[in-house]
Design a protein around this motif. Sequence first.
Motif, PDB file in Angstrom:
ATOM      1  N   ILE A 167       0.847  -1.192   0.000  1.00  8.88           N
ATOM      2  CA  ILE A 167       0.000   0.000   0.000  1.00  8.88           C
ATOM      3  C   ILE A 167       0.882   1.241   0.000  1.00  8.88           C
ATOM      4  O   ILE A 167       2.109   1.146   0.056  1.00  8.88           O
ATOM      5  CB  ILE A 167      -0.948   0.028   1.221  1.00  8.88           C
ATOM      6  CG1 ILE A 167      -0.138   0.010   2.515  1.00  8.88           C
ATOM      7  CG2 ILE A 167      -1.939  -1.121   1.171  1.00  8.88           C
ATOM      8  CD1 ILE A 167      -0.977   0.162   3.771  1.00  8.88           C
ATOM      9  N   THR A 168       0.260   2.403  -0.065  1.00  9.02           N
ATOM     10  CA  THR A 168       1.013   3.651  -0.062  1.00  9.02           C
ATOM     11  C   THR A 168       1.643   3.902   1.300  1.00  9.02           C
ATOM     12  O   THR A 168       1.030   3.638   2.339  1.00  9.02           O
ATOM     13  CB  THR A 168       0.080   4.826  -0.402  1.00  9.02           C
ATOM     14  OG1 THR A 168      -0.618   4.523  -1.607  1.00  9.02           O
ATOM     15  CG2 THR A 168       0.857   6.113  -0.585  1.00  9.02           C
ATOM     16  N   MET A 169       2.856   4.431   1.301  1.00 13.30           N
ATOM     17  CA  MET A 169       3.515   4.785   2.558  1.00 13.30           C
ATOM     18  C   MET A 169       2.741   5.890   3.264  1.00 13.30           C
ATOM     19  O   MET A 169       2.234   6.818   2.630  1.00 13.30           O
ATOM     20  CB  MET A 169       4.942   5.284   2.289  1.00 13.30           C
ATOM     21  CG  MET A 169       5.901   4.238   1.798  1.00 13.30           C
ATOM     22  SD  MET A 169       7.578   4.927   1.644  1.00 13.30           S
ATOM     23  CE  MET A 169       8.030   5.039   3.378  1.00 13.30           C
ATOM     24  N   CYS A 170       2.687   5.787   4.570  1.00 16.69           N
ATOM     25  CA  CYS A 170       2.084   6.879   5.340  1.00 16.69           C
ATOM     26  C   CYS A 170       3.115   8.001   5.513  1.00 16.69           C
ATOM     27  O   CYS A 170       4.318   7.794   5.336  1.00 16.69           O
ATOM     28  CB  CYS A 170       1.590   6.387   6.694  1.00 16.69           C
ATOM     29  SG  CYS A 170       2.897   6.056   7.894  1.00 16.69           S
ATOM     30  N   ARG A 171       2.636   9.173   5.856  1.00 20.49           N
ATOM     31  CA  ARG A 171       3.538  10.325   5.955  1.00 20.49           C
ATOM     32  C   ARG A 171       4.548  10.162   7.091  1.00 20.49           C
ATOM     33  O   ARG A 171       5.684  10.625   6.989  1.00 20.49           O
ATOM     34  CB  ARG A 171       2.710  11.594   6.165  1.00 20.49           C
ATOM     35  CG  ARG A 171       1.704  11.776   5.050  1.00 20.49           C
ATOM     36  CD  ARG A 171       1.202  13.171   4.880  1.00 20.49           C
ATOM     37  NE  ARG A 171       0.759  13.825   6.083  1.00 20.49           N
ATOM     38  CZ  ARG A 171       0.414  15.115   6.130  1.00 20.49           C
ATOM     39  NH1 ARG A 171       0.471  15.847   5.037  1.00 20.49           N
ATOM     40  NH2 ARG A 171       0.013  15.666   7.249  1.00 20.49           N
ATOM     41  N   ASP A 172       4.128   9.483   8.162  1.00 16.01           N
ATOM     42  CA  ASP A 172       5.040   9.310   9.295  1.00 16.01           C
ATOM     43  C   ASP A 172       6.220   8.410   8.911  1.00 16.01           C
ATOM     44  O   ASP A 172       7.377   8.721   9.195  1.00 16.01           O
ATOM     45  CB  ASP A 172       4.274   8.717  10.475  1.00 16.01           C
ATOM     46  CG  ASP A 172       5.114   8.690  11.740  1.00 16.01           C
ATOM     47  OD1 ASP A 172       5.594   9.765  12.160  1.00 16.01           O
ATOM     48  OD2 ASP A 172       5.314   7.591  12.290  1.00 16.01           O
ATOM     49  N   CYS A 173       5.924   7.279   8.245  1.00 16.89           N
ATOM     50  CA  CYS A 173       6.996   6.372   7.827  1.00 16.89           C
ATOM     51  C   CYS A 173       7.884   7.038   6.775  1.00 16.89           C
ATOM     52  O   CYS A 173       9.108   6.884   6.788  1.00 16.89           O
ATOM     53  CB  CYS A 173       6.406   5.081   7.272  1.00 16.89           C
ATOM     54  SG  CYS A 173       5.730   3.989   8.542  1.00 16.89           S
ATOM     55  N   HIS A 174       7.270   7.771   5.856  1.00 15.92           N
ATOM     56  CA  HIS A 174       8.029   8.446   4.813  1.00 15.92           C
ATOM     57  C   HIS A 174       9.016   9.425   5.428  1.00 15.92           C
ATOM     58  O   HIS A 174      10.205   9.463   5.075  1.00 15.92           O
ATOM     59  CB  HIS A 174       7.068   9.167   3.864  1.00 15.92           C
ATOM     60  CG  HIS A 174       7.731   9.752   2.660  1.00 15.92           C
ATOM     61  ND1 HIS A 174       8.296  11.013   2.649  1.00 15.92           N
ATOM     62  CD2 HIS A 174       7.925   9.245   1.415  1.00 15.92           C
ATOM     63  CE1 HIS A 174       8.797  11.258   1.452  1.00 15.92           C
ATOM     64  NE2 HIS A 174       8.592  10.209   0.678  1.00 15.92           N
ATOM     65  N   SER A 175       8.550  10.218   6.379  1.00 21.73           N
ATOM     66  CA  SER A 175       9.408  11.204   7.027  1.00 21.73           C
ATOM     67  C   SER A 175      10.510  10.537   7.844  1.00 21.73           C
ATOM     68  O   SER A 175      11.677  10.937   7.793  1.00 21.73           O
ATOM     69  CB  SER A 175       8.562  12.119   7.919  1.00 21.73           C
ATOM     70  OG  SER A 175       9.369  13.065   8.578  1.00 21.73           O
ATOM     71  N   SER A 176      10.139   9.482   8.587  1.00 21.18           N
ATOM     72  CA  SER A 176      11.130   8.832   9.451  1.00 21.18           C
ATOM     73  C   SER A 176      12.228   8.149   8.638  1.00 21.18           C
ATOM     74  O   SER A 176      13.409   8.206   8.996  1.00 21.18           O
ATOM     75  CB  SER A 176      10.450   7.815  10.367  1.00 21.18           C
ATOM     76  OG  SER A 176       9.878   6.760   9.614  1.00 21.18           O
ATOM     77  N   ILE A 177      11.876   7.523   7.511  1.00 19.47           N
ATOM     78  CA  ILE A 177      12.888   6.825   6.717  1.00 19.47           C
ATOM     79  C   ILE A 177      13.812   7.829   6.033  1.00 19.47           C
ATOM     80  O   ILE A 177      15.004   7.543   5.810  1.00 19.47           O
ATOM     81  CB  ILE A 177      12.215   5.872   5.704  1.00 19.47           C
ATOM     82  CG1 ILE A 177      11.494   4.745   6.460  1.00 19.47           C
ATOM     83  CG2 ILE A 177      13.234   5.272   4.743  1.00 19.47           C
ATOM     84  CD1 ILE A 177      10.725   3.789   5.584  1.00 19.47           C
ATOM     85  N   LYS A 178      13.318   9.014   5.721  1.00 17.90           N
ATOM     86  CA  LYS A 178      14.203  10.060   5.205  1.00 17.90           C
ATOM     87  C   LYS A 178      15.320  10.344   6.198  1.00 17.90           C
ATOM     88  O   LYS A 178      16.508  10.395   5.837  1.00 17.90           O
ATOM     89  CB  LYS A 178      13.409  11.357   4.967  1.00 17.90           C
ATOM     90  CG  LYS A 178      12.691  11.422   3.647  1.00 17.90           C
ATOM     91  CD  LYS A 178      12.398  12.855   3.221  1.00 17.90           C
ATOM     92  CE  LYS A 178      11.801  13.692   4.328  1.00 17.90           C
ATOM     93  NZ  LYS A 178      11.574  15.084   3.899  1.00 17.90           N
ATOM     94  N   PHE A 179      14.949  10.512   7.456  1.00 16.04           N
ATOM     95  CA  PHE A 179      15.948  10.811   8.498  1.00 16.04           C
ATOM     96  C   PHE A 179      16.851   9.607   8.747  1.00 16.04           C
ATOM     97  O   PHE A 179      18.058   9.762   9.002  1.00 16.04           O
ATOM     98  CB  PHE A 179      15.256  11.241   9.789  1.00 16.04           C
ATOM     99  CG  PHE A 179      14.770  12.658   9.755  1.00 16.04           C
ATOM    100  CD1 PHE A 179      15.618  13.717  10.044  1.00 16.04           C
ATOM    101  CD2 PHE A 179      13.450  12.942   9.421  1.00 16.04           C
ATOM    102  CE1 PHE A 179      15.164  15.029  10.005  1.00 16.04           C
ATOM    103  CE2 PHE A 179      12.992  14.247   9.382  1.00 16.04           C
ATOM    104  CZ  PHE A 179      13.856  15.301   9.673  1.00 16.04           C
ATOM    105  N   ILE A 180      16.293   8.392   8.685  1.00 16.03           N
ATOM    106  CA  ILE A 180      17.102   7.194   8.897  1.00 16.03           C
ATOM    107  C   ILE A 180      18.184   7.077   7.821  1.00 16.03           C
ATOM    108  O   ILE A 180      19.335   6.725   8.102  1.00 16.03           O
ATOM    109  CB  ILE A 180      16.210   5.936   8.924  1.00 16.03           C
ATOM    110  CG1 ILE A 180      15.357   5.917  10.205  1.00 16.03           C
ATOM    111  CG2 ILE A 180      17.043   4.663   8.830  1.00 16.03           C
ATOM    112  CD1 ILE A 180      14.317   4.805  10.255  1.00 16.03           C
TER     113      ILE A 180
END
Length: 770
Positions: A724-737
């Motif tokens: 499914i589509t990534m949620c905004r929280d996961c998208h933001s967190s993986i950017k920082f990771i």
Amino acid sequence: MASVPSVTVPVVASGFPAAGGADSRRPPPSSVAATDKNNWKGRSIQAAQNGGTMEAPLRPLDFGEAMDMLREGKTVQSAMYVPLLHGCVETGSLGGARALHGHMVKTGTSADMFVATSLVNAYMRCGASQDARSLFDQMPEKNVVTWTALITGYTLNSQLVEALEVFVEMLEAGRYPSHYTLGAMLNACSASNNADLGNQVHGYTIKYDALSITSIGNSLCRLYAKSGNWESAMRAFRMVPDKNVITWTTMISACAEGENYTELGLTLFLDMLMDGVIPNEFTLTSVMSLCGTRLDLNLGKQVQALCFKIGCHTNIPVKNSTMYLYLRKGETEEAMQLFEGMDDVSIITWNAMISGYAQIMETAKDDLHARSRGFEALKIFRNLKRSAMKPDLFTFSSILSVCSVMMALEQGEQIHAQTIKTGFLSDVVVNSALVNMYNKCGCIEDATKAFVEMSTRTLVTWTSMISGYSQHGHPQEAIQLFEDMRFAGVKPNEITFVSVLSACSYAGLVEKAEHYFNMMKEEYKIEPVVDHYGCMIDMFVRLGRLDDAFSFIKRTGFEPNEAIWSSLVAGCRSHGNMELAFYAADRLLELKPKGVETYVLLLNMFISNGRWHDVARVRKLMKQEDLGILRDRSWITIKDKVYFFRANDKTHELSDELYQLLENLLEKAKTIGFEPYQNAELCDSEDDEKPPAGSVRHHSERLAVALGLIQTPPGATVRITKNITMCRDCHSSIKFISLLVNREIVVRDSKRLHKFKDGQCSCGDFGALL
């Protein structure tokens, strides 16, 4: 050469004494006269004994004995060469044909037009078209059979231009074509897709009153059906007075190859049965393919029963098409039983299994089901490599498409190596599939390398590469490649324009996008579809020009679909224009969306704004539409082993270590600017109807990322697929990771590819809707 029928050879009588009372003019059953009486009937085969008048006996000899006699210099009559040339054709012996030619020159027989014509035919059917043409040009006399042999030979050798040229030469020489000549010419026109010349040949068939001949009618049907002129094809079909199984099969097969003629093909099949014509294996193979296109398993089983009735159920093409139908309908066990029960399989059989599983992946009810079918396809490919059979270009293109869907980069790289080893990498279809595979796996550099090394490119290849640049966040390269494609004279289609408009959207190039949008309509006469409108709206939303997005909708007058309204809701929410967001949400709900992700998007927006009445309304609609729940799934492949995660999954043996790693990374991320989003949770249980808003839980892709960081070498790219589509929280967190661990992380969700590197994402932070 023992498989060649024996031939009756008249020789000098001193070598073979005459049998008393034998009638030397009546050949035995194994003689040429018996096997090919249309060509040799009535031709006297005699030899004199030392100048006498005694007739030589006829004695059946095999091909090898006959050739040995010629090498020994035995004297024979000219008709003797014809069955021997036929033997050369049967065995594909070009050397034998040339040896016979030499003997004919030596004995002076090459001047015989009848024998020379047979030699022209033999050369052509052995693939020596230059030898055939040279002999043809040297012949002092030629009849219509000679001309027809040359035309037919060129057609068989796929030298279609030469065949057409010879036909013109024949007419200019004042020769009148026979119906065999006209049939050969129609076949050449059909093979070369030269419908204009085919129309002219059709005129000759009328002039010489050949339309009543069934074979001519069959050729006309094939010509017009292949060129897409179905009205003329059906007219030619109806004018055939004595339709045979070939006539019916020609039309039914053409329908099976077309995209929109499934029902016509099945209707013709029923008419054929009503007319009392018994189908053959070619007919039934095409009919089974029509059942596969129609996805009609019940009719397919009836056709399968008919195959048993007429005794062609063991025919490999029939079995292949039956097996493929079962696969298309998801009946994998029945298909596998057919496959495993086949004593003799062809590469087409293997390809049918692999491409069948690839088709199931595209229509699977869920991502888990799709991936299991993908694994089956890879398993079959592995078994194929272990067999005596060798993969062909269709095998490689099919299995590369499976790797693309599964994001199976390691397997794709291994297949890439095999295409190099086997020489199939030079094929444009295989190379295009390779470019697509690398694009889908997030390897834009490898895709570019494969694209640049291609000697020939099709529209599909250009479009795939333009789309790849766009998805990987390289809009300028996508636009430049589009211009290169046009400069190369390749005409873009509507999919190409979707890719270049998407690139303009990513780069925020409004004027460029409007230029290409108008070019598509005015220069290429392509009417915009919803995807083109979606790219334009996406561009305005990315730039925060929300009023322009809504104005574009009103100005163009098209009706946005569920995907576009969802994009508008997400975009308005991201830019803080909640008034327009709620307006778009109302329009979206009016459509009664079919995707559960859409409802989760709306729930997130309404919950975060405390609109509990709307939350209740959305939940009620979800129950009415019986959509079920949104299940969160992710996969990661490490060393040819696939690991599967659900949201908040703790089944992995390293789950404690995974969660500890994630907590540490998220805490560090907060110190450099990460702020968690408040979202409605994804449900994994039917009892989980109302999960608490804003609760912290680890979605599946986070857990997959953690495993990748632990079990792959430092610096290696982590690649994940999500259903499914990534949620905004996961998208933001993986950017920082990605920034904290100095790794490239690729996540391909249901909407697009996200390439995280150095704290940035290739989607420009506009790919997470939930």
